[in-house]
Write a protein that holds these residues in place. Structure first.
Motif, short mmCIF file in Angstrom:
data_model
loop_
_atom_site.label_atom_id
_atom_site.label_comp_id
_atom_site.label_asym_id
_atom_site.label_seq_id
_atom_site.Cartn_x
_atom_site.Cartn_y
_atom_site.Cartn_z
N UNK A 37 -1.88 4.39 11.77
CA UNK A 37 -2.37 3.78 13.02
C UNK A 37 -3.72 4.39 13.40
N UNK A 38 -3.85 5.70 13.21
CA UNK A 38 -5.14 6.35 13.51
C UNK A 38 -6.21 5.87 12.54
N UNK A 39 -5.83 5.75 11.28
CA UNK A 39 -6.79 5.33 10.25
C UNK A 39 -7.34 3.94 10.54
N UNK A 74 -9.46 4.72 1.93
CA UNK A 74 -8.24 4.07 2.44
C UNK A 74 -8.59 3.21 3.67
N UNK A 75 -9.46 3.75 4.53
CA UNK A 75 -9.89 3.02 5.73
C UNK A 75 -10.52 1.68 5.33
N UNK A 76 -11.40 1.73 4.31
CA UNK A 76 -12.11 0.50 3.91
C UNK A 76 -11.13 -0.53 3.34
N UNK A 77 -10.15 -0.04 2.56
CA UNK A 77 -9.17 -0.97 1.97
C UNK A 77 -8.38 -1.68 3.06
N UNK A 94 0.87 -1.19 0.00
CA UNK A 94 0.00 0.00 0.00
C UNK A 94 0.91 1.23 0.00
N UNK A 95 0.89 1.98 -1.09
CA UNK A 95 1.70 3.20 -1.18
C UNK A 95 0.78 4.39 -1.05
N UNK A 96 1.06 5.25 -0.08
CA UNK A 96 0.17 6.41 0.09
C UNK A 96 0.93 7.72 0.13
N UNK A 151 -1.74 13.50 0.25
CA UNK A 151 -2.95 13.96 -0.44
C UNK A 151 -4.05 12.89 -0.39
N UNK A 152 -3.64 11.60 -0.28
CA UNK A 152 -4.65 10.54 -0.20
C UNK A 152 -5.47 10.62 1.08
N UNK A 153 -4.91 11.29 2.11
CA UNK A 153 -5.62 11.34 3.38
C UNK A 153 -6.25 12.71 3.63
#
Ligand SMILES: Nc1ncnc2c1ncn2[C@@H]1O[C@H](COP(=O)(O)OP(=O)(O)O)[C@@H](O)[C@H]1O
Ligand SMILES: N[C@@H](CCC(=O)OP(=O)(O)O)C(=O)O
Length: 373
Positions: free
Chosen positions: A159-161, A119-122, A103-105, A108-110
């Motif tokens: 970790x928060x996500x 992202x949370x669902x993935x 998973x590369x983030x 801007x993705x967040x």
């Protein structure tokens, strides 16, 4: 995920993944890390690995002797190293029949709420499948202004996500010290930080990276602790050369530095406002407005704004500063900077007359406002 299952995020830095002298992969460390994470999976933990190393390993592959200095070069080198890094992980995790995912983030993705939720669902789906996601910043495509730039804060955001219970930062020192132990051999070890807000009183000198390959040093690790603990996550800094420490710490061994979680963590949406959004401007407030938002938990009204800095639109994030210019809060505005320049200092009743149309009652509603530490 099974009910009650604990979620761990483990971040390992370049300084632990590669040998400081040769820049070669520290294979025995990586193997011990993989073995430990597989064992923790078998014990029922959901595990996310945040791994640095793309740039360091890319440099080694291309025979470069130091970290690239230009952005284009860093991006190119990371593209070479990331593939190699995943290859090594896949080989080792496959030995234990453990599926992994890359998973590369980027930051801007967040930022956009929709992307954050996606992202949370993935992650949730991957963890439900029993996969260990291996996360890194998408160094090759990240735009400079929208980069995390370091994996310490990125791992705290992840970790928060995923609503983790623990965040482990594996690095090349065994714990946090009162000053950089490489430069000050008398520095005192710190075993527990009960309250991140009290860290200032300990007068820690959080210095730069220990090696030319590390990014951020202790500064970004303490920022990570601020993000993680405010989300109710316990964070531990421990020695990356002994990845088995993670399992030992979970069994209660007193290793590393523990940052205790805040008893009343911020809700996910407030965390997203505080840590996810990039502020586009600044509102300077008078003392009365600071008291109203900070002490009384009220929404921000135009009357308390003394100065507007920057250009922004409704629904952008801004910083709120006290009369001394210190940040006191962050929030999402209901008005643009042009509108706020016209209505600052005015009572809410006068807004319709000044703008020529009925605006929102508040400049920032209290639900969209987060106090800074
Ligand atoms: N107060 C401190 N306590 C411990 N280490 C510190 C401190 N200040 C600076 N450091 C340095 O931070 C380094 C770890 O950060 P870094 O090099 O970025 O590692 P990583 O690659 O694991 O992120 C240590 O090697 C140490 O020299
Ligand atoms: N994303 C970069 C790592 C950035 C970073 O934070 O590095 P480190 O301080 O070694 O954890 C890479 O993979 O090289």
């Amino acid at each position: 995920m099974k009910p009650q299952q604990q979620t761990l995020v483990v971040k390992i830095g370049t300084s632990s993944l590669t040998s400081p002298d040769t820049g070669m992969l520290a294979l025995s460390t990586i193997a011990a890390l993989v073995e430990t994470l597989c064992q923790l999976r078998r014990e029922g933990y959901a595990v996310v690995l945040v791994s640095s190393g793309a740039v360091g390993i890319g440099c080694q592959r291309l025979d470069l002797k130091e970290r690239p200095r230009t952005i284009a070069m860093t991006q190119a080198v990371a593209a070479v190293g990331q593939g190699r890094l995943m290859r090594v992980y896949d080989d080792l995790f496959s030995t234990f029949n453990q599926p992994i995912a890359q998973v590369l983030i980027t930051r801007s993705d967040l930022i956009q709420r929709q992307h954050y939720v996606s992202a949370y669902r993935t992650f949730r789906q991957l963890l439900q499948l029993g996969v260990i996601p291996i996360v890194n910043e998408n160094d090759t495509l990240a735009v400079e202004e929208l980069r995390f730039g370091d994996n310490d804060t990125l791992s705290a955001r992840v970790a928060g996500l995923v609503q983790a219970d623990w965040l482990f930062l594996l690095t090349d020192v065994d714990r946090l010290y009162s000053a950089d132990p490489r430069r000050y051999p008398d520095a005192k070890p710190i075993k527990v930080v009960h309250d991140i807000k009290a860290l200032e009183e300990l007068q820690i000198q959080a210095g730069k990276p220990g090696s030319s390959w590390g990014t951020g040093g202790m500064v970004t690790k303490i920022e990570a602790a601020r993000i993680a603990t405010s989300a109710g996550i316990r964070m531990v800094i421990t020695d990356g050369r002994s990845p088995r420490n993670v399992a030992k710490i979970l069994k209660g061994e007193p290793l590393g530095t523990h940052f205790e979680p805040e008893p009343q963590p911020q809700r996910a949406r407030k965390r997203w406002i505080a840590n996810g959004l990039i502020p586009c401007g600044k509102l300077h407030l008078d003392a009365g407005a600071v008291r109203a938002i900070a002490d009384a938990g009220k929404s921000l009204l135009a009357a308390g704004i003394t100065q507007v800095e920057g250009t922004f639109h409704p629904q952008d994030a801004v910083l709120l500063c006290d009369p001394q210019g210190e940040e006191v809060a962050r929030g999402i505005v209901n008005y643009s900077s042009t509108e706020l320049n016209a209505i600052q200092g005015h009572r809410s009743d006068d807004i319709a007359k000044i703008l020529g149309y009925e605006g929102a009652e508040t400049v920032i509603h209290r639900d969209n406002l987060v106090l800074s530490l």
